[in-house]
Design an enzyme around this catalytic site. Sequence first.
Site, PDB file in Angstrom:
ATOM      1  N   ASP A 258       0.231   6.696   9.878  1.00  0.00           N
ATOM      2  CA  ASP A 258       0.001   6.558  11.159  1.00  0.00           C
ATOM      3  C   ASP A 258       0.389   7.756  11.901  1.00  0.00           C
ATOM      4  OD1 ASP A 258       0.304   3.828  13.711  1.00  0.00           O
ATOM      5  OD2 ASP A 258      -0.660   5.972  13.770  1.00  0.00           O
TER       6      ASP A 258
HETATM    7  C1  GLC Z   1      -1.627   5.971  16.974  1.00  0.00           C
HETATM    8  C2  GLC Z   1      -1.620   4.162  16.746  1.00  0.00           C
HETATM    9  C3  GLC Z   1      -2.514   4.055  15.717  1.00  0.00           C
HETATM   10  C4  GLC Z   1      -3.893   4.942  15.789  1.00  0.00           C
HETATM   11  C5  GLC Z   1      -3.310   6.368  15.551  1.00  0.00           C
HETATM   12  C6  GLC Z   1      -4.621   7.326  15.715  1.00  0.00           C
HETATM   13  O1  GLC Z   1      -0.400   6.002  17.190  1.00  0.00           O
HETATM   14  O2  GLC Z   1      -0.409   3.617  16.096  1.00  0.00           O
HETATM   15  O3  GLC Z   1      -3.042   2.510  15.654  1.00  0.00           O
HETATM   16  O4  GLC Z   1      -4.843   4.475  15.134  1.00  0.00           O
HETATM   17  O5  GLC Z   1      -2.411   6.856  16.173  1.00  0.00           O
HETATM   18  O6  GLC Z   1      -4.845   7.523  16.954  1.00  0.00           O
END
Ligand code: GLC
Length: 721
Positions: A258
């Site tokens: 993430d």
């Molecule tokens: C965010 C979220 C995740 C998302 C990622 C990219 O922090 O936790 O669900 O897909 O970043 O935007």
Amino acid sequence: MELLNEMSLEEKIDQMLQMSGMFYEDEGVLTGPVNTAGFTEEEIRQAGSVLGSVGAEKLTKIQKEYMEKQPHHIPLLFMADIINGFRTIFPIPLAQGCTFHPALVEEGAAVAARESAAAGLHLTFSPMADLVRDARWGRVMESTGEDAWLNRCLARAMVEGYQGRESLREKGRIAACVKHFAAYGAPMAGRDYNTVELSERTLRDDYLPAYQEAVAAGVAAVMTSFNTLDRIPSSGNRRLMREILRGEMGFGGVVISDWGAIEELCRHGVAKDNREAAKLAVEAGVDIDMMTSCYCKNLRGLIEEGIVSEALIDEAVLRILRLKNELGLFENPYKDADASEENALALCQEHRQTARNMAVETFVLLKNDGILPLEKEPEKEKIALIGPYVSSKEIHGAWSMFGNPDTSVSIADGLRNKGFEKILSAQGCGLTEGFGRTAEDSGKLLREAVELARSADKVVLALGEHRLHSGEAASRADITLPADQMELFRNVCEVNKKVVVVLFSGRPLDIREISEKAAAVLAVWMPGTEGGNAIADVLFGDANPSGKLSMSFPYSVGQVPVFYGQFRTGRPHTEGVEEKYVSRYLDIPNKPLFPFGYGLSYTTFAIGPVQLSAQHMRKTDRIRVAVTVKNTGAVSGQEVVQMYIEDVHGSVVRPVRELRGFSKIELAPGEEKEVCFEIAETMLRFHDIHMNDVSEDGAFKVYIGNSSETANGASFVLDLR
Ligand code: GLC
């Protein structure tokens, strides 16, 4: 494999970096605060994938420039968060869970795939398959709810909607990425990013099944979660990623961290610096580093010093290259990017209609004293439309950055589209506390609304949580509506008893007082682009509500986590029985205000007794379970017939019941249908006292009804001898 062997170590490591599209769209970002990792222009230019950029022309341009600079012309992967729609925004996933309609959820995902593929996208960070049981957590809005069986069905539906069932090369398909692995939805105290403390058995029985189903459905990628499990952050959790995800579940695709999660291993305190974080993550099998420089600045040194084997890099890069190949990017790096198609598909009437149909099926009628449906003829009854959501187009939810609220249909628009020329409306208050108004202004707004309510025959009161008060980093300890809105509600109810509350929210809210005083309550969640039309369809009876709660509405926030599949305890409390030494509260009931699976209709259904084809089941047998369902009301409607199974005794404590099947049927007035389910031994399995995933001999009960509280049941015995 041939390409991999030709690549330099530098090139391989570059494939393992994902860069935000901001760096490709705006030169200034490089020197701005976003560049927290101190990326150089060179490093950015070499990243293997890009996050968050969309647009056929833009991505085609980036791809062209990027590939020219690549020694082996390896194409970029374009990824983004298409959570509930791209340009046509669908209801939030928590609402989609209330449809209990996998085929419709799949179609919604397929629409999102078609629209975003034409805009040059290759992969979406969806489905979010995190089980959720704590309404304080803001990201419950992204989940399909509190039940493992429902989440499994809908995770599969979304993967198949995005990816299709044939090939990722298929036109209008994008790769899916199931997230957040694992159990991000159970943060302590409902506070986002917080520690997750689950027993191994709860993790395996309740939280892993939906991810597993997405893997079984062929999901292309998995995203790590921010949280710890057993005090180990997921992005550095070798057992979770290699043994469970890749070993037990057989996942062979790409694992992406993430946003910033690899570097966060330092903040968690399990890595002393980014170099150690890179080591932990690559050993855990995380292939792509989203938006930190841990990999691109440290992996080379770790390999040269013999601390990390280059074989780990090779396996990661091979998975990334394989995904690019499965998408056909080596033959056509632009895949479906096509500006004219992009414009033609975005918000086209067919997609809007799908979004409207889905929104209707997500609405849950929580209460109705008979006031709904409303009379469509304005001259027959004077309806006042009051509240901060009357004209609001901010009804997309927190994860819909590619949708334009201006293209949404508000409730007022919806009534106009129904032919209401003159709409008597008043805002009454702002959406959030104070809303930057003077006391005098607020007073004036309230007075106008109350006067209008006094003069009307009926009131539609459009209230709710602001769309950004749920979603990421939006946990709330108090899950009631803002005080201004409750003041408006009380004042309106003082002067008019015929009040229909239309409730917008990204989570179950504490609506005890509203449910007591309002004549009707319709939960519409965040309904997306066609929200206002769908609400008008239901309010005026052009559509009959059929939604069933995917997540319990707590009686009070003091109850959470609250969910139907609780455990009996050694001192079970029976509602209504006054006993002291039992598991209960002194001040509130144990039961939620509205339970999982609950939802009313404009008609009524009679569900007959549960008929079993046998009362005794061997391991390979299947028991056929049947009920008759009759529409005993005056209008057509859909009913979600739900089957729950109770394992009366186990080698470990078993939930009081678990959903093991559902069927959504449409019946005309007076029509009767038989609904059947099958019970197979596999549906009775759980992690026993030895942590084996097995079923056990003994007595079972099967309940069939229209909510998780149904008592309509029958018994059978499983005999494994
Ligand atoms: C965010 C979220 C995740 C998302 C990622 C990219 O922090 O936790 O669900 O897909 O970043 O935007």
